[in-house]
Write a protein that holds these residues in place. Structure first.
Motif, PDB file in Angstrom:
ATOM      1  N   LYS A 195      38.235  11.611  51.360  1.00 24.44           N
ATOM      2  CA  LYS A 195      36.902  12.183  51.196  1.00 24.44           C
ATOM      3  C   LYS A 195      36.777  12.979  49.903  1.00 24.44           C
ATOM      4  CE  LYS A 195      33.979  15.827  53.214  1.00 24.44           C
ATOM      5  NZ  LYS A 195      33.876  16.815  54.315  1.00 24.44           N
ATOM      6  N   ALA A 196      37.815  13.733  49.546  1.00 24.03           N
ATOM      7  CA  ALA A 196      37.742  14.602  48.373  1.00 24.03           C
ATOM      8  C   ALA A 196      39.147  14.946  47.910  1.00 24.03           C
ATOM      9  CB  ALA A 196      36.965  15.883  48.689  1.00 24.03           C
ATOM     10  N   VAL A 197      39.236  15.347  46.637  1.00 27.85           N
ATOM     11  CA  VAL A 197      40.507  15.732  46.035  1.00 27.85           C
ATOM     12  C   VAL A 197      40.363  17.107  45.398  1.00 27.85           C
ATOM     13  CG1 VAL A 197      42.169  15.206  44.213  1.00 27.85           C
ATOM     14  CG2 VAL A 197      41.223  13.358  45.612  1.00 27.85           C
ATOM     15  N   HIS A 198      41.295  18.004  45.680  1.00 28.83           N
ATOM     16  CA  HIS A 198      41.357  19.326  45.056  1.00 28.83           C
ATOM     17  C   HIS A 198      42.706  19.395  44.333  1.00 28.83           C
ATOM     18  CE1 HIS A 198      38.000  20.927  47.632  1.00 28.83           C
ATOM     19  NE2 HIS A 198      38.393  19.887  48.341  1.00 28.83           N
ATOM     20  N   TYR A 199      42.669  19.653  43.037  1.00 35.30           N
ATOM     21  CA  TYR A 199      43.889  19.571  42.224  1.00 35.30           C
ATOM     22  C   TYR A 199      43.978  20.746  41.276  1.00 35.30           C
ATOM     23  CZ  TYR A 199      47.179  17.745  38.726  1.00 35.30           C
ATOM     24  OH  TYR A 199      48.243  17.585  37.882  1.00 35.30           O
ATOM     25  N   ILE A 200      45.192  21.252  41.103  1.00 31.10           N
ATOM     26  CA  ILE A 200      45.434  22.244  40.064  1.00 31.10           C
ATOM     27  C   ILE A 200      46.709  21.853  39.327  1.00 31.10           C
ATOM     28  CG2 ILE A 200      46.634  23.811  41.671  1.00 31.10           C
ATOM     29  CD1 ILE A 200      45.508  26.130  39.935  1.00 31.10           C
ATOM     30  N   GLY A 201      46.606  21.735  38.005  1.00 36.27           N
ATOM     31  CA  GLY A 201      47.746  21.297  37.212  1.00 36.27           C
ATOM     32  C   GLY A 201      48.668  22.464  36.872  1.00 36.27           C
ATOM     33  N   ASP A 202      49.942  22.151  36.807  1.00 43.52           N
ATOM     34  CA  ASP A 202      50.916  23.144  36.374  1.00 43.52           C
ATOM     35  C   ASP A 202      50.739  23.420  34.878  1.00 43.52           C
ATOM     36  OD1 ASP A 202      51.897  23.285  38.919  1.00 43.52           O
ATOM     37  OD2 ASP A 202      53.555  21.872  38.555  1.00 43.52           O
ATOM     38  N   PRO A 203      51.162  24.578  34.415  1.00 47.40           N
ATOM     39  CA  PRO A 203      50.959  24.934  33.001  1.00 47.40           C
ATOM     40  C   PRO A 203      51.618  24.020  32.017  1.00 47.40           C
ATOM     41  CG  PRO A 203      51.527  26.881  34.291  1.00 47.40           C
ATOM     42  CD  PRO A 203      51.748  25.676  35.187  1.00 47.40           C
ATOM     43  N   GLU A 204      52.787  23.473  32.365  1.00 48.62           N
ATOM     44  CA  GLU A 204      53.533  22.681  31.404  1.00 48.62           C
ATOM     45  C   GLU A 204      53.255  21.194  31.607  1.00 48.62           C
ATOM     46  OE1 GLU A 204      57.366  25.705  31.075  1.00 48.62           O
ATOM     47  OE2 GLU A 204      57.628  23.669  31.824  1.00 48.62           O
ATOM     48  N   THR A 205      53.139  20.476  30.522  1.00 45.90           N
ATOM     49  CA  THR A 205      52.968  19.018  30.529  1.00 45.90           C
ATOM     50  C   THR A 205      54.086  18.403  29.721  1.00 45.90           C
ATOM     51  OG1 THR A 205      50.569  19.232  30.683  1.00 45.90           O
ATOM     52  CG2 THR A 205      51.443  17.106  29.957  1.00 45.90           C
ATOM     53  N   LYS A 206      54.736  17.387  30.308  1.00 48.75           N
ATOM     54  CA  LYS A 206      55.848  16.739  29.605  1.00 48.75           C
ATOM     55  C   LYS A 206      55.338  15.927  28.425  1.00 48.75           C
ATOM     56  CE  LYS A 206      58.558  16.235  33.872  1.00 48.75           C
ATOM     57  NZ  LYS A 206      59.187  15.284  34.798  1.00 48.75           N
TER      58      LYS A 206
END
Length: 206
Positions: A195-206
């Motif tokens: 139905k829905a997506v809630h997302y929070i990205g971590d500070p670091e990106t490879k």
């Protein structure tokens, strides 16, 4: 750290994460080029609706502040499984979530669309975005620590950590982002659908 809440599809999220990675690299030599947490991308699918609180506008406004419905904070804290999940439903929910992940990873567009709730998603729009993405990119989402954190007979919330890899087919370049996701799923005629997506990205990106 990037938040997305509401009815953002996996394809939209993947495009945004890919764009965020590219813009983060560009920003190293051009400070201030990213506007207070808002990221733009060539498809314009997220940037028009993201606020500095991580809320999205548009379709999401039809919901009663969907972010308030999440049973815990994505920003941290302990993750505990709901105590009232029947064993057979846990199996069905896990299998449905895995189909949602695996079909898109495999590029099976029809099968992926079948995992989405038609009450929340415009399947024609999602098909167009999916086919556009897969024409030029390979998408691999790798969830871990799957936990059903909220359960009722009609709706569940599934927490996972999520690694999202987006690879450009022509150049071979790949961006990999990590974060935490809650996927809200509804019981649609005894089939669990997203139905829905809630997302929070971590500070670091490879």
């Amino acid at each position: 750290m990037k938040k997305v809440t509401g009815f953002a599809g996996a394809v939209t999220l993947a495009l945004m994460l890919s764009a965020c990675s590219s813009e983060d690299d560009a920003a190293q030599g051009n400070p201030g080029s990213i506007d207070d947490g808002e990221q733009t991308n060539e498809y314009g699918s997220i940037d028009h609706g993201v606020t500095d609180k991580g809320e999205t506008k548009g379709k999401e406004d039809k919901a009663d502040d969907a972010s308030d419905d999440i049973g815990f904070s994505l920003d941290g804290g302990s993750i505990e499984e709901a105590a009232n999940v029947p064993a057979e439903q846990k199996k069905a929910i896990t299998e449905a979530f895995n189909r949602y992940i695996d079909t898109l990873n495999a590029g099976q567009v029809d099968a992926y669309l079948e995992t989405l709730s038609t009450d929340s998603y415009d399947l024609d729009e999602e098909r167009a975005a999916t086919e556009e993405l897969l024409a030029t990119r390979e998408l691999t989402r790798t969830p871990e620590k799957l936990t059903i954190v909220k359960y009722s007979d009609e709706e569940v919330q599934v927490f996972t950590t999520m690694e999202t890899a987006v690879k450009d087919k022509e150049s071979g370049e790949q961006s990999v982002s990590e974060g935490r996701q809650v996927t809200v799923m509804v019981n649609d005629k005894d089939t669990w659908k997203v139905k829905a997506v809630h997302y929070i990205g971590d500070p670091e990106t490879k």
